[in-house]
Scaffold this motif. Structure first.
Motif, PDB file in Angstrom:
ATOM      1  N   LEU A  58       0.832  -1.210   0.000  1.00  0.00           N
ATOM      2  CA  LEU A  58       0.000   0.000   0.000  1.00  0.00           C
ATOM      3  C   LEU A  58       0.864   1.257   0.000  1.00  0.00           C
ATOM      4  O   LEU A  58       0.531   2.254  -0.666  1.00  0.00           O
ATOM      5  N   GLU A  59       1.951   1.216   0.775  1.00  0.00           N
ATOM      6  CA  GLU A  59       2.835   2.384   0.817  1.00  0.00           C
ATOM      7  C   GLU A  59       3.452   2.642  -0.565  1.00  0.00           C
ATOM      8  O   GLU A  59       3.604   3.793  -0.990  1.00  0.00           O
ATOM      9  N   GLU A  60       3.796   1.579  -1.289  1.00  0.00           N
ATOM     10  CA  GLU A  60       4.340   1.710  -2.635  1.00  0.00           C
ATOM     11  C   GLU A  60       3.285   2.292  -3.593  1.00  0.00           C
ATOM     12  O   GLU A  60       3.579   3.205  -4.396  1.00  0.00           O
ATOM     13  N   ASP A  61       2.058   1.762  -3.478  1.00  0.00           N
ATOM     14  CA  ASP A  61       0.963   2.286  -4.313  1.00  0.00           C
ATOM     15  C   ASP A  61       0.709   3.754  -4.017  1.00  0.00           C
ATOM     16  O   ASP A  61       0.483   4.563  -4.938  1.00  0.00           O
ATOM     17  N   TYR A  62       0.756   4.099  -2.732  1.00  0.00           N
ATOM     18  CA  TYR A  62       0.500   5.483  -2.343  1.00  0.00           C
ATOM     19  C   TYR A  62       1.549   6.422  -2.936  1.00  0.00           C
ATOM     20  O   TYR A  62       1.220   7.500  -3.451  1.00  0.00           O
ATOM     21  N   GLU A  63       2.808   6.001  -2.871  1.00  0.00           N
ATOM     22  CA  GLU A  63       3.881   6.835  -3.406  1.00  0.00           C
ATOM     23  C   GLU A  63       3.694   7.079  -4.904  1.00  0.00           C
ATOM     24  O   GLU A  63       3.907   8.191  -5.404  1.00  0.00           O
ATOM     25  N   GLN A  64       3.304   6.055  -5.626  1.00  0.00           N
ATOM     26  CA  GLN A  64       3.112   6.198  -7.070  1.00  0.00           C
ATOM     27  C   GLN A  64       1.911   7.086  -7.396  1.00  0.00           C
ATOM     28  O   GLN A  64       1.989   7.972  -8.262  1.00  0.00           O
ATOM     29  N   LEU A  65       0.787   6.850  -6.717  1.00  0.00           N
ATOM     30  CA  LEU A  65      -0.436   7.625  -6.982  1.00  0.00           C
ATOM     31  C   LEU A  65      -0.279   9.073  -6.552  1.00  0.00           C
ATOM     32  O   LEU A  65      -0.857   9.991  -7.158  1.00  0.00           O
ATOM     33  N   ASN A  66       0.483   9.298  -5.497  1.00  0.00           N
ATOM     34  CA  ASN A  66       0.633  10.643  -4.970  1.00  0.00           C
ATOM     35  C   ASN A  66       1.663  11.465  -5.751  1.00  0.00           C
ATOM     36  O   ASN A  66       1.783  12.674  -5.552  1.00  0.00           O
ATOM     37  N   ASN A  67       2.433  10.807  -6.665  1.00  0.00           N
ATOM     38  CA  ASN A  67       3.484  11.517  -7.421  1.00  0.00           C
ATOM     39  C   ASN A  67       3.333  11.282  -8.923  1.00  0.00           C
ATOM     40  O   ASN A  67       4.337  11.147  -9.644  1.00  0.00           O
ATOM     41  N   VAL A  68       2.109  11.253  -9.411  1.00  0.00           N
ATOM     42  CA  VAL A  68       1.834  10.981 -10.828  1.00  0.00           C
ATOM     43  C   VAL A  68       2.497  12.018 -11.733  1.00  0.00           C
ATOM     44  O   VAL A  68       3.139  11.685 -12.741  1.00  0.00           O
ATOM     45  N   GLU A  69       2.381  13.289 -11.430  1.00  0.00           N
ATOM     46  CA  GLU A  69       2.923  14.362 -12.289  1.00  0.00           C
ATOM     47  C   GLU A  69       4.441  14.258 -12.396  1.00  0.00           C
ATOM     48  O   GLU A  69       5.006  14.399 -13.492  1.00  0.00           O
ATOM     49  N   ILE A  70       5.095  14.013 -11.268  1.00  0.00           N
ATOM     50  CA  ILE A  70       6.566  13.894 -11.280  1.00  0.00           C
ATOM     51  C   ILE A  70       6.985  12.686 -12.107  1.00  0.00           C
ATOM     52  O   ILE A  70       7.930  12.748 -12.906  1.00  0.00           O
TER      53      ILE A  70
END
Length: 550
Positions: free
Chosen positions: A209-221
């Motif tokens: 979940l932490e990995e998914d969160y990092e990806q979803l929260n940094n889509v633009e970057i």
């Protein structure tokens, strides 16, 4: 049957070794000569606790050894159950070491005191003056009646059922107590379980979940960097792929000029293939990445839930949460099933209650059936012992509760004299009367119990004259079927013995020493004369002694 007794370094005894035979043996000696020491040594091989102060010489060990002839007493099963070698002549040895430690052996096999005591109970009954007071004890009285009523098998059955009944009853009490205290706890546990069950608990879930969160929260970057990476790879002017294509073309022209050029050409082609694959992977990743606020919110919600649960339950990781969930499931299930468990346990208690009652009724019936016979035997024998007016009132009344030996309340009362009221033995009987009653009971029990040896320690205390003569006769009669010892101060009893031993003290260089010897006929006459008239022996005392022996 006790055939030999050896005592070393015990109290006033330096070394004593005595052989015994069957029949009626009397032991006499002055007060303080050491008769009680002899009994103390015997008590050690029968399982009594050892006392370091009983060592004569503190630096040496005390050894007490007794030999028993046991071939006729059906003790093979006892030896088998306790993994002991059965010998017709069984030797019991007890050692007290200077350190205070004690050791016990049966036929050279080490045993604990519990085994030693159980065997001793089946070999010899030592009746002390203190035991006479047990006459007033209901347990002893009931034990006497049970022996006559042949209740041994029923008592074992009752005792086993009683233990089971008590255990099951305790389990029922615990279930009822659990039920009474479980309502609030059940509600709280159910809430906690529901909360944990709703959480996505599985190994590695937080990391995922932490990995998914990092990806979803940094889509633009991520998109920005992917785009830049693709530009670096595929730009028409400076793209790495285009430049590497030219390099590959150049190296291929050199390849046929030698092995070293061919190797470089192959390496550049490999790099080109890998870089081209990376370019495609960036393209694929770029196509997959897209902003998803709803998914981001969902992942964040799950993470926060798990973080909160870890904190709430003071857990280190999700695996601990899963274990807590399992424990809660068991508690909730136990609470939900307690009603059916209580119902089943009540049924079990009721069945055991019925079985116990049935056995208790049989015990009571047997006891009531034997009481008239016991009463008659007691009263008839006591007539011979100078208690012609003694009568007993022995009654059994039902008890409301289960007792260690049934559901009977026993009333065992004596009227020692004509017209006197019935009362408890200890209140209405003198010491001499208690001794006579105890001897009578022992003589009755001897006909029912298969005990090899019985030893009376001054059971004739408080009686004299013709009564002591009759007590000696009773012991003589008992000795027809078992080995009887009597430690006595009465010449009338001492004269009845088939064998006569004297305990005496001698002063030696190393101190006072207690000894014991078998008396010849002439020595018996002298001993009896001293018992009759004191140290100054008269002709009349000697004549009386001869008359007693004859």
């Amino acid at each position: 049957m006790l055939t030999n007794l050896s005592i070393k370094n015990y109290a006033l005894i330096d070394h004593l070794n005595v052989k015994f035979t069957n029949g009626f043996t009397v032991i006499t000696g002055e007060t303080g000569a050491g008769k009680s020491i002899l009994l103390g040594g015997l008590a050690l091989v029968l399982g009594k606790r050892a006392d370091l102060s009983s060592l004569r010489e503190k630096e040496n060990k005390c050894i007490v050894e007794a030999e028993f002839e046991i071939s006729k007493y059906g003790l093979e099963s006892f030896f088998l159950e306790n993994d002991l070698d059965f010998e017709k002549k069984t030797i019991i040895r007890r050692e007290i070491l200077p350190s205070g430690k004690s050791r016990a052996f049966i036929n050279d096999s080490p045993v604990n005191l519990d085994v030693l005591s159980k065997l001793g109970d089946q070999l010899i009954d030592v009746h002390s003056q203190h035991q006479t007071m047990q006459l007033a004890d209901n347990d002893f009285q009931l034990k006497t009646i049970d022996a006559l009523a042949d209740n041994e098998k029923l008592l074992k059955e009752y005792t086993a059922k009683l233990m089971q009944y008590q255990a099951v009853s305790k389990e029922l009490e615990q279930l009822l107590e659990f039920q009474s205290n479980a309502t609030k706890e059940h509600e709280y546990n159910s809430f906690l379980l529901q909360e944990l069950s709703a959480a996505p608990l599985k190994e590695g879930i937080i990391e995922t979940l932490e990995e998914d969160y990092e990806q979803l929260n940094n889509v633009e970057i991520i998109l920005e960097q992917l785009s830049h990476a693709q530009q670096l790879l595929n730009d028409e002017q400076i793209g790495v792929v285009n430049l590497l294509t030219e390099l590959k073309q150049t190296s291929s022209k050199l390849g046929h000029f030698g092995q070293q050029y061919s190797d470089v050409d192959q390496r550049i082609k490999s790099v080109f293939i890998e870089l081209d694959d990376i370019s495609n992977e960036f393209s694929n990743l770029n196509d997959k990445v897209e902003a998803n606020p709803e998914m981001l919110e969902e992942v964040n919600t799950k993470l926060q839930l798990l973080y909160n649960l870890l904190k709430k339950h003071n857990a280190q990781d999700v695996m601990q949460l899963m274990e807590i969930r399992r424990e809660l499931e068991e508690k909730v299930r136990a609470t939900e099933n307690v009603e059916s468990d209580i119902k089943a346990k009540k049924k079990e208690v009721l069945e055991l209650d019925t079985a116990l009652n049935n056995t208790a009724v049989k015990l009571s019936k047997n006891r009531k059936g034997i009481i008239p016979k016991l009463k008659k035997q007691l009263e008839d024998t006591l007539v011979e012992l100078g208690m012609a007016s003694a009568t007993f009132k022995i009654e059994i009344q039902p008890s409301a509760e289960f007792k260690p030996s049934g559901k009977d309340n026993l009333t065992f009362l004596l009227s020692a004299n004509k017209g006197s009221a019935y009362g408890e033995l200890k209140k209405v009987a003198s010491g001499g009367e208690l001794s006579r009653i105890m001897l009578t009971i022992k003589s009755i029990l001897a006909k029912y119990e298969q005990l090899p040896t019985m030893m009376f320690d001054e059971i004739d205390t408080g009686v004299s004259g013709e009564i002591s003569n009759k007590m000696g006769d009773i012991m003589c009669e008992m000795s027809q079927t078992m080995q009887i010892f009597s430690i006595t101060h009465l010449p009338q009893v001492a004269a009845k013995g088939a064998h006569h031993f004297k305990v005496y003290k001698e002063e030696e260089l190393m101190g006072t020493n207690t000894k014991m010897k078998s008396l010849t006929k002439q020595e018996r006459i002298t001993e009896l004369a001293e018992m009759l008239g004191g140290k100054t022996i008269s002709e009349s005392a000697l004549a009386h002694a001869r008359q007693l022996l004859n």
